[in-house]
Scaffold this motif. Structure first.
Motif, PDB file in Angstrom:
ATOM      1  N   UNK A 179     -41.928 131.677 -59.962  1.00 52.12           N
ATOM      2  CA  UNK A 179     -41.864 131.617 -61.556  1.00 52.12           C
ATOM      3  C   UNK A 179     -42.983 130.818 -61.849  1.00 52.12           C
ATOM      4  N   UNK A 180     -43.354 131.552 -63.038  1.00 49.43           N
ATOM      5  CA  UNK A 180     -44.926 131.089 -63.538  1.00 49.43           C
ATOM      6  C   UNK A 180     -44.809 129.708 -63.936  1.00 49.43           C
ATOM      7  N   UNK A 181     -43.637 129.257 -64.443  1.00 48.66           N
ATOM      8  CA  UNK A 181     -43.667 127.701 -64.985  1.00 48.66           C
ATOM      9  C   UNK A 181     -43.542 126.486 -63.898  1.00 48.66           C
ATOM     10  N   UNK A 182     -43.557 127.037 -62.511  1.00 47.75           N
ATOM     11  CA  UNK A 182     -43.403 126.371 -61.659  1.00 47.75           C
ATOM     12  C   UNK A 182     -41.902 126.017 -61.011  1.00 47.75           C
ATOM     13  N   UNK A 183     -41.818 125.738 -59.837  1.00 48.90           N
ATOM     14  CA  UNK A 183     -40.351 125.453 -59.281  1.00 48.90           C
ATOM     15  C   UNK A 183     -40.334 124.706 -58.117  1.00 48.90           C
ATOM     16  N   UNK A 184     -39.237 124.057 -57.788  1.00 48.09           N
ATOM     17  CA  UNK A 184     -38.875 123.133 -56.833  1.00 48.09           C
ATOM     18  C   UNK A 184     -37.913 123.554 -56.150  1.00 48.09           C
ATOM     19  N   UNK A 185     -37.692 124.090 -54.723  1.00 49.69           N
ATOM     20  CA  UNK A 185     -36.758 124.311 -53.955  1.00 49.69           C
ATOM     21  C   UNK A 185     -36.442 123.495 -52.834  1.00 49.69           C
ATOM     22  N   UNK A 186     -35.063 123.102 -52.593  1.00 47.20           N
ATOM     23  CA  UNK A 186     -34.861 122.450 -51.686  1.00 47.20           C
ATOM     24  C   UNK A 186     -33.971 123.095 -50.337  1.00 47.20           C
ATOM     25  N   UNK A 187     -34.136 122.800 -49.023  1.00 50.44           N
ATOM     26  CA  UNK A 187     -33.601 123.377 -48.014  1.00 50.44           C
ATOM     27  C   UNK A 187     -33.884 123.020 -46.698  1.00 50.44           C
ATOM     28  N   UNK A 188     -33.925 123.961 -45.882  1.00 46.95           N
ATOM     29  CA  UNK A 188     -34.175 123.556 -44.553  1.00 46.95           C
ATOM     30  C   UNK A 188     -35.479 124.296 -43.900  1.00 46.95           C
ATOM     31  N   UNK A 189     -35.751 125.504 -44.734  1.00 52.91           N
ATOM     32  CA  UNK A 189     -36.742 126.367 -44.104  1.00 52.91           C
ATOM     33  C   UNK A 189     -37.692 126.731 -45.211  1.00 52.91           C
ATOM     34  N   UNK A 190     -37.977 125.947 -46.161  1.00 54.31           N
ATOM     35  CA  UNK A 190     -38.709 126.421 -47.656  1.00 54.31           C
ATOM     36  C   UNK A 190     -40.138 126.487 -47.311  1.00 54.31           C
ATOM     37  N   UNK A 191     -40.596 125.430 -46.735  1.00 53.19           N
ATOM     38  CA  UNK A 191     -42.016 125.200 -46.323  1.00 53.19           C
ATOM     39  C   UNK A 191     -42.561 125.960 -45.114  1.00 53.19           C
ATOM     40  N   UNK A 192     -41.425 126.425 -44.128  1.00 52.19           N
ATOM     41  CA  UNK A 192     -41.984 127.063 -43.051  1.00 52.19           C
ATOM     42  C   UNK A 192     -41.691 128.326 -43.160  1.00 52.19           C
ATOM     43  N   UNK A 193     -40.668 129.098 -43.684  1.00 46.30           N
ATOM     44  CA  UNK A 193     -40.494 130.265 -43.741  1.00 46.30           C
ATOM     45  C   UNK A 193     -40.667 130.878 -45.256  1.00 46.30           C
ATOM     46  N   UNK A 194     -39.897 130.484 -46.151  1.00 37.58           N
ATOM     47  CA  UNK A 194     -39.702 130.873 -47.644  1.00 37.58           C
ATOM     48  C   UNK A 194     -40.936 130.869 -48.349  1.00 37.58           C
ATOM     49  N   UNK A 195     -41.488 129.763 -48.323  1.00 34.00           N
ATOM     50  CA  UNK A 195     -42.803 129.470 -49.013  1.00 34.00           C
ATOM     51  C   UNK A 195     -43.778 128.784 -48.369  1.00 34.00           C
ATOM     52  N   UNK A 196     -44.274 129.526 -47.177  1.00 33.36           N
ATOM     53  CA  UNK A 196     -45.601 128.859 -46.535  1.00 33.36           C
ATOM     54  C   UNK A 196     -46.534 128.313 -47.142  1.00 33.36           C
ATOM     55  N   UNK A 197     -46.783 129.082 -48.244  1.00 29.85           N
ATOM     56  CA  UNK A 197     -48.052 129.058 -49.332  1.00 29.85           C
ATOM     57  C   UNK A 197     -47.601 127.843 -50.381  1.00 29.85           C
ATOM     58  N   UNK A 198     -46.547 127.330 -50.232  1.00 31.01           N
ATOM     59  CA  UNK A 198     -46.078 126.374 -51.386  1.00 31.01           C
ATOM     60  C   UNK A 198     -47.569 125.354 -51.640  1.00 31.01           C
ATOM     61  N   UNK A 199     -47.703 125.087 -52.762  1.00 31.70           N
ATOM     62  CA  UNK A 199     -48.694 124.058 -53.148  1.00 31.70           C
ATOM     63  C   UNK A 199     -48.402 122.476 -52.605  1.00 31.70           C
ATOM     64  N   UNK A 200     -47.267 122.208 -52.595  1.00 28.73           N
ATOM     65  CA  UNK A 200     -46.835 120.846 -52.051  1.00 28.73           C
ATOM     66  C   UNK A 200     -45.575 121.298 -51.016  1.00 28.73           C
ATOM     67  N   UNK A 201     -45.559 120.428 -49.893  1.00 30.72           N
ATOM     68  CA  UNK A 201     -44.304 120.641 -49.158  1.00 30.72           C
ATOM     69  C   UNK A 201     -43.960 119.135 -48.683  1.00 30.72           C
TER      70      UNK A 201
END
Ligand code: DC
Length: 362
Positions: free
Chosen positions: A254-276
């Protein structure tokens, strides 16, 4: 003015109120039906019992006849007692007619709307701060460009480490959208369980995941313990995870920024996330927190049982082959064992603030 005329006037007078109520009732019935995999009619029917009883009681009371006449005609003592009760209810309904009429009319009309598929629950998404609803791919519903990667905060960690609260507070603080990805797995587990499907059948669970209606996420009971257990069982299946991947990635972009919480967000869903951030705490601390939370809600639980559940869930979430719970190598570790929620939130803010990536053009 006789009673029927008064009722007719009241009906006309209250019809706008009844219509508003009918719309929201229709939305809730349709969301409930899809959450439980039942038909709309079967979901609405039990909710019509009270309105029908009240409507009947009101009609009886307004009919102008005497209770004694009705009782004499009833024949049996049981029926006569029931009639007295109905009469009493009718008197109450007549006194509170400004509540009774919109309620009865709204539910009947709402059921009709629901059966016609009108006013299904709109996604004014309770998962997302400031968001206006999302499509199945998670992109913004108003047609904004979504291909660009927004600023994504990926939060992972075991159950009850506090990641949900931290994620929500971060989203509110920075004005980002928020997605509790655990809810997706909870909804799949719940739907599969209610349909009597085999939770160990990966292909069948994958089908449930592909057909998942985001409206089911509105069901507050999904956050309960039972749904968590079901979620943990369906989350081991690769087809389930694959079916949810695009939706979560779309949300994260989303252009406005997003926070996702889970188990695999930083490893599989968004390995490119700006913050993990990997939020953790010892199993004992997490079990203690969960026990206190449930006790405060009046649930009879004991610490040892909850601790065993927490450990079993950790083992299932970390031991599975598909996207196991792991900290991404570049994730910041946040151990909340010794922190209260305010301290944990402040620590998370420091991690976000330290990111070299611009937030929303900041
Ligand atoms: O975060 P939660 O307690 O609502 O998650 C419930 C279960 O869902 C959890 O035991 C594992 C699974 N889950 C997952 O596998 N991947 C996610 N991104 C989120 C949850």
């Amino acid at each position: 003015m006789n009673g029927w005329l008064a009722a007719l006037l009241a009906l006309l007078f209250f019809s706008p109120l009844a219509f508003i109520y009918a719309r929201s009732f229709a939305g809730r019935v349709q969301a409930g039906a899809s959450a439980r995999g039942r038909s709309v009619a079967a979901t609405a029917l039990p909710k019509l019992v009270w309105p029908l009883v009240l409507g009947l009681a009101l009609a009886l009371r307004l009919s102008g006849s005497d209770l004694a006449d009705w009782q004499a005609a009833a024949g049996s003592r049981t029926l006569a007692t029931l009639l007295s009760l109905l009469w009493f209810l009718g008197s109450l309904a007549a006194i509170l007619f400004f509540v009774t009429i919109p309620f009865v009319l709204g539910r009947l009309l709402g059921t009709l709307f629901a059966c016609m598929g009108k006013f299904s629950a709109t996604r004014d998404d309770p998962l997302s701060f400031g968001a206006r609803g999302f499509k199945r791919d998670g992109s913004e519903a108003d047609g904004q460009e979504s291909g660009r990667m927004g600023f994504t905060v990926a939060i992972d960690g075991p159950a009850a480490a506090g990641k949900g609260t931290i994620a929500q507070r971060l989203a509110a603080h920075y004005g980002f959208a928020y997605l509790d990805t655990g809810l997706l797995y909870r909804a799949i587990g719940r739907v599969a369980h209610e349909r009597g499907l085999d939770l160990d059948d990966a292909a069948a669970m994958g089908e449930v995941a592909r057909a998942l209606d985001p409206a089911v996420l509105d069901d507050g009971s999904l956050r309960g313990r039972e749904a968590g257990e079901l979620a943990s069982r369906v989350a081991i299946h690769a087809p389930v995870r694959a079916a949810l991947t695009e939706f979560q990635r779309g949300f994260a972009r989303r252009p406005g920024g997003a926070v996702l919480d889970g188990r695999d967000i930083g490893t599989v869903i968004c390995p490119e996330a700006e913050v993990k951030i990997f939020v953790t705490a010892s199993a004992e601390v997490r079990a203690r927190r969960r026990t206190d939370e449930l006790l405060a809600k009046g649930r009879a639980v004991d610490y040892e049982t909850i601790l065993a559940e927490v450990r079993a869930r950790d083992e299932r979430d970390s031991g599975r082959a598909a996207a196991p719970l792991r900290a991404a190598p570049d994730a910041a570790l946040l151990d909340t064992s010794e922190l209260d929620i305010e301290e944990a939130f402040q620590a998370a803010c420091r991690i976000v603030d330290a990111s070299p990536h611009p937030r929303n053009g900041a």
